[in-house]
Scaffold this motif. Structure first.
Motif, PDB file in Angstrom:
ATOM      1  N   ALA A  14       0.826  -1.205   0.000  1.00  0.00           N
ATOM      2  CA  ALA A  14       0.000   0.000   0.000  1.00  0.00           C
ATOM      3  C   ALA A  14       0.861   1.256   0.000  1.00  0.00           C
ATOM      4  O   ALA A  14       0.517   2.264  -0.631  1.00  0.00           O
ATOM      5  CB  ALA A  14      -0.927   0.000   1.216  1.00  0.00           C
ATOM      6  N   GLY A  15       1.979   1.217   0.703  1.00  0.00           N
ATOM      7  CA  GLY A  15       2.866   2.372   0.744  1.00  0.00           C
ATOM      8  C   GLY A  15       3.451   2.702  -0.615  1.00  0.00           C
ATOM      9  O   GLY A  15       3.508   3.867  -1.017  1.00  0.00           O
ATOM     10  N   VAL A  16       3.891   1.678  -1.337  1.00  0.00           N
ATOM     11  CA  VAL A  16       4.438   1.895  -2.680  1.00  0.00           C
ATOM     12  C   VAL A  16       3.371   2.492  -3.597  1.00  0.00           C
ATOM     13  O   VAL A  16       3.628   3.450  -4.348  1.00  0.00           O
ATOM     14  CB  VAL A  16       4.977   0.579  -3.277  1.00  0.00           C
ATOM     15  N   GLY A  25      -3.768   4.264  -0.343  1.00  0.00           N
ATOM     16  CA  GLY A  25      -3.632   2.834  -0.114  1.00  0.00           C
ATOM     17  C   GLY A  25      -4.907   2.152   0.315  1.00  0.00           C
ATOM     18  O   GLY A  25      -4.981   0.926   0.348  1.00  0.00           O
ATOM     19  N   GLY A  26      -5.929   2.938   0.667  1.00  0.00           N
ATOM     20  CA  GLY A  26      -7.162   2.368   1.180  1.00  0.00           C
ATOM     21  C   GLY A  26      -7.886   1.472   0.197  1.00  0.00           C
ATOM     22  O   GLY A  26      -8.591   0.540   0.597  1.00  0.00           O
ATOM     23  N   LEU A  27      -7.725   1.729  -1.089  1.00  0.00           N
ATOM     24  CA  LEU A  27      -8.374   0.900  -2.102  1.00  0.00           C
ATOM     25  C   LEU A  27      -7.892  -0.544  -2.031  1.00  0.00           C
ATOM     26  O   LEU A  27      -8.609  -1.470  -2.434  1.00  0.00           O
ATOM     27  CB  LEU A  27      -8.111   1.464  -3.499  1.00  0.00           C
ATOM     28  N   LEU A  28      -6.696  -0.745  -1.523  1.00  0.00           N
ATOM     29  CA  LEU A  28      -6.161  -2.081  -1.312  1.00  0.00           C
ATOM     30  C   LEU A  28      -6.345  -2.524   0.135  1.00  0.00           C
ATOM     31  O   LEU A  28      -6.715  -3.675   0.403  1.00  0.00           O
ATOM     32  CB  LEU A  28      -4.677  -2.107  -1.678  1.00  0.00           C
ATOM     33  N   ILE A  29      -6.112  -1.615   1.071  1.00  0.00           N
ATOM     34  CA  ILE A  29      -6.138  -1.957   2.491  1.00  0.00           C
ATOM     35  C   ILE A  29      -7.520  -2.412   2.944  1.00  0.00           C
ATOM     36  O   ILE A  29      -7.658  -3.432   3.637  1.00  0.00           O
ATOM     37  CB  ILE A  29      -5.685  -0.749   3.343  1.00  0.00           C
ATOM     38  N   VAL A  30      -8.571  -1.695   2.553  1.00  0.00           N
ATOM     39  CA  VAL A  30      -9.919  -2.017   3.041  1.00  0.00           C
ATOM     40  C   VAL A  30     -10.359  -3.425   2.644  1.00  0.00           C
ATOM     41  O   VAL A  30     -10.738  -4.226   3.517  1.00  0.00           O
ATOM     42  CB  VAL A  30     -10.943  -0.957   2.576  1.00  0.00           C
ATOM     43  N   PRO A  31     -10.344  -3.788   1.347  1.00  0.00           N
ATOM     44  CA  PRO A  31     -10.804  -5.141   1.008  1.00  0.00           C
ATOM     45  C   PRO A  31      -9.938  -6.249   1.595  1.00  0.00           C
ATOM     46  O   PRO A  31     -10.450  -7.297   1.982  1.00  0.00           O
ATOM     47  CB  PRO A  31     -10.785  -5.157  -0.527  1.00  0.00           C
ATOM     48  N   VAL A  32      -8.628  -6.024   1.687  1.00  0.00           N
ATOM     49  CA  VAL A  32      -7.753  -7.055   2.257  1.00  0.00           C
ATOM     50  C   VAL A  32      -8.019  -7.195   3.755  1.00  0.00           C
ATOM     51  O   VAL A  32      -8.065  -8.317   4.290  1.00  0.00           O
ATOM     52  CB  VAL A  32      -6.271  -6.729   1.992  1.00  0.00           C
ATOM     53  N   LEU A  33      -8.217  -6.083   4.460  1.00  0.00           N
ATOM     54  CA  LEU A  33      -8.542  -6.158   5.890  1.00  0.00           C
ATOM     55  C   LEU A  33      -9.878  -6.846   6.118  1.00  0.00           C
ATOM     56  O   LEU A  33     -10.027  -7.624   7.068  1.00  0.00           O
ATOM     57  CB  LEU A  33      -8.562  -4.759   6.513  1.00  0.00           C
ATOM     58  N   VAL A 150     -16.519  11.336   0.380  1.00  0.00           N
ATOM     59  CA  VAL A 150     -16.420  10.032  -0.282  1.00  0.00           C
ATOM     60  C   VAL A 150     -15.200   9.266   0.234  1.00  0.00           C
ATOM     61  O   VAL A 150     -15.272   8.056   0.502  1.00  0.00           O
ATOM     62  CB  VAL A 150     -16.344  10.199  -1.815  1.00  0.00           C
ATOM     63  N   SER A 151     -14.084   9.961   0.408  1.00  0.00           N
ATOM     64  CA  SER A 151     -12.855   9.302   0.845  1.00  0.00           C
ATOM     65  C   SER A 151     -12.996   8.732   2.247  1.00  0.00           C
ATOM     66  O   SER A 151     -12.570   7.601   2.521  1.00  0.00           O
ATOM     67  CB  SER A 151     -11.684  10.290   0.802  1.00  0.00           C
ATOM     68  N   SER A 152     -13.593   9.494   3.142  1.00  0.00           N
ATOM     69  CA  SER A 152     -13.781   9.025   4.513  1.00  0.00           C
ATOM     70  C   SER A 152     -14.782   7.883   4.570  1.00  0.00           C
ATOM     71  O   SER A 152     -14.586   6.894   5.281  1.00  0.00           O
ATOM     72  CB  SER A 152     -14.260  10.183   5.398  1.00  0.00           C
ATOM     73  N   LEU A 153     -15.851   7.990   3.811  1.00  0.00           N
ATOM     74  CA  LEU A 153     -16.873   6.943   3.788  1.00  0.00           C
ATOM     75  C   LEU A 153     -16.296   5.606   3.340  1.00  0.00           C
ATOM     76  O   LEU A 153     -16.714   4.545   3.813  1.00  0.00           O
ATOM     77  CB  LEU A 153     -18.017   7.357   2.863  1.00  0.00           C
ATOM     78  N   LEU A 154     -15.304   5.651   2.440  1.00  0.00           N
ATOM     79  CA  LEU A 154     -14.744   4.431   1.862  1.00  0.00           C
ATOM     80  C   LEU A 154     -13.368   4.066   2.428  1.00  0.00           C
ATOM     81  O   LEU A 154     -12.819   3.023   2.088  1.00  0.00           O
ATOM     82  CB  LEU A 154     -14.641   4.585   0.341  1.00  0.00           C
ATOM     83  N   GLY A 155     -12.794   4.944   3.257  1.00  0.00           N
ATOM     84  CA  GLY A 155     -11.507   4.637   3.862  1.00  0.00           C
ATOM     85  C   GLY A 155     -10.324   4.796   2.937  1.00  0.00           C
ATOM     86  O   GLY A 155      -9.314   4.097   3.068  1.00  0.00           O
ATOM     87  N   ILE A 156     -10.409   5.736   1.995  1.00  0.00           N
ATOM     88  CA  ILE A 156      -9.322   5.957   1.042  1.00  0.00           C
ATOM     89  C   ILE A 156      -8.715   7.334   1.282  1.00  0.00           C
ATOM     90  O   ILE A 156      -9.309   8.183   1.937  1.00  0.00           O
ATOM     91  CB  ILE A 156      -9.804   5.827  -0.413  1.00  0.00           C
ATOM     92  N   GLY A 157      -7.530   7.550   0.738  1.00  0.00           N
ATOM     93  CA  GLY A 157      -6.792   8.766   1.035  1.00  0.00           C
ATOM     94  C   GLY A 157      -7.195   9.995   0.248  1.00  0.00           C
ATOM     95  O   GLY A 157      -6.711  11.083   0.509  1.00  0.00           O
ATOM     96  N   GLY A 158      -8.049   9.829  -0.731  1.00  0.00           N
ATOM     97  CA  GLY A 158      -8.513  10.988  -1.487  1.00  0.00           C
ATOM     98  C   GLY A 158      -7.827  11.199  -2.812  1.00  0.00           C
ATOM     99  O   GLY A 158      -8.331  11.925  -3.664  1.00  0.00           O
ATOM    100  N   GLY A 159      -6.664  10.576  -3.018  1.00  0.00           N
ATOM    101  CA  GLY A 159      -5.954  10.776  -4.273  1.00  0.00           C
ATOM    102  C   GLY A 159      -6.729  10.296  -5.474  1.00  0.00           C
ATOM    103  O   GLY A 159      -6.608  10.847  -6.573  1.00  0.00           O
ATOM    104  N   THR A 160      -7.547   9.270  -5.262  1.00  0.00           N
ATOM    105  CA  THR A 160      -8.375   8.729  -6.338  1.00  0.00           C
ATOM    106  C   THR A 160      -9.266   9.796  -6.950  1.00  0.00           C
ATOM    107  O   THR A 160      -9.533   9.796  -8.154  1.00  0.00           O
ATOM    108  CB  THR A 160      -9.258   7.590  -5.787  1.00  0.00           C
TER     109      THR A 160
END
Length: 261
Positions: A14-16, A25-33, A150-160
């Motif tokens: 996620a860091g890379v 990184g949330g787009l990867l972190i959330v489903p894997v968690l 949207v970013s907070s609702l989905l747990g993503i950093g906003g860059g998307t």
């Protein structure tokens, strides 16, 4: 021990991605968690909220490391960061509040639909945007509000959302990515605080949780992502980003479908 190793590997990847593509990184972190918590026997009623809250908390160190690396390359438009910040903070708090009214299953499906839609957008691509002047502070802040919610609702950093939003206004792609990394910090701080507060009295949380933030997962992911985010930021200036985006889109497609089934 297996759980800790999984958190470290997840954080490293996620860091890379955070540094490379300007995402938190949330787009990867959330489903894997979500998948890890299911196999760990966490109460199904809190799994998605816990994954999202923890994801937002992990984005804090990632955003700091990524923003510093992009700043060293002169790729952060701090003037835009300050204009977007009030809106994204308000939106992130609103997103955490909205999530409290959704069930874990509903929140998981919303995430899955968003991830599939994003993957299609990244695969299809868009035509180059025409020249558009940067809007005033009010418009940028309003856009930041939507991005934060949207970013907070989905747990993503906003860059998307931040990257295409800034590119729409003719900000150079690499500057948009660097700026999005910095904007991810206020989103993550406000969103994580909201999920912590709303989940403080929740039942069925695993040990070492503060509201909807899981301490062990936060520590493992944060440590690894903090170390690898600068690597991704350096790779932005060396790798063909469009190719990486398309490969990442295929991964998102698979993760999105997994969240729906």
């Amino acid at each position: 021990m297996e759980a800790w190793l999984a958190y470290l590997i997840l954080g490293a990847v996620a860091g890379v991605l955070a540094g490379l593509l300007g995402i938190g990184g949330g787009l990867l972190i959330v489903p894997v968690l979500v998948w890890l918590y299911v196999h760990q026997g966490v109460d199904a009623a809190v799994i998605t909220h816990l994954a999202i809250g923890t994801s937002l908390a992990t984005i804090v160190p990632t955003a700091i490391a990524s923003a510093r690396a992009h700043h060293a390359h002169g790729a952060v438009r701090w003037d835009l960061v300050w204009r977007l910040a009030p809106g994204v903070v308000f939106g992130a708090l609103a997103g955490a509040t909205l999530a409290e009214f959704l069930s874990s299953d509903m929140l998981r499906r919303v995430f899955g639909v968003f991830e599939i839609a994003l993957a299609l957008y990244m695969l299809i691509g868009t035509r180059p945007a025409p020249q558009r002047p940067l809007p005033g502070v009010a418009t940028l802040s309003a856009g930041g509000g939507v991005i934060g919610l949207v970013s907070s609702l989905l747990g993503i950093g906003g860059g998307t959302l931040t990257v295409p939003y800034l590119v729409w206004f003719n900000v150079a792609v690499r500057q948009a990515i660097g700026t999005a990394s910095a904007v991810g910090l206020p989103i993550a701080l406000a969103g994580a605080a909201g999920f912590m507060i709303h989940g403080w009295q929740a039942q069925g949380l695993p040990a070492w949780s503060a509201g909807y933030i899981h301490g062990p997962a936060l520590a493992g992911i944060a440590i690894a992502s903090f170390l690898t985010a600068p690597i991704g930021a350096r790779l932005t200036h060396r790798l063909p980003v469009p190719l990486v985006r398309r490969l990442f889109a295929l991964l998102l497609m698979g993760l999105g479908v997994k969240m729906l089934v």
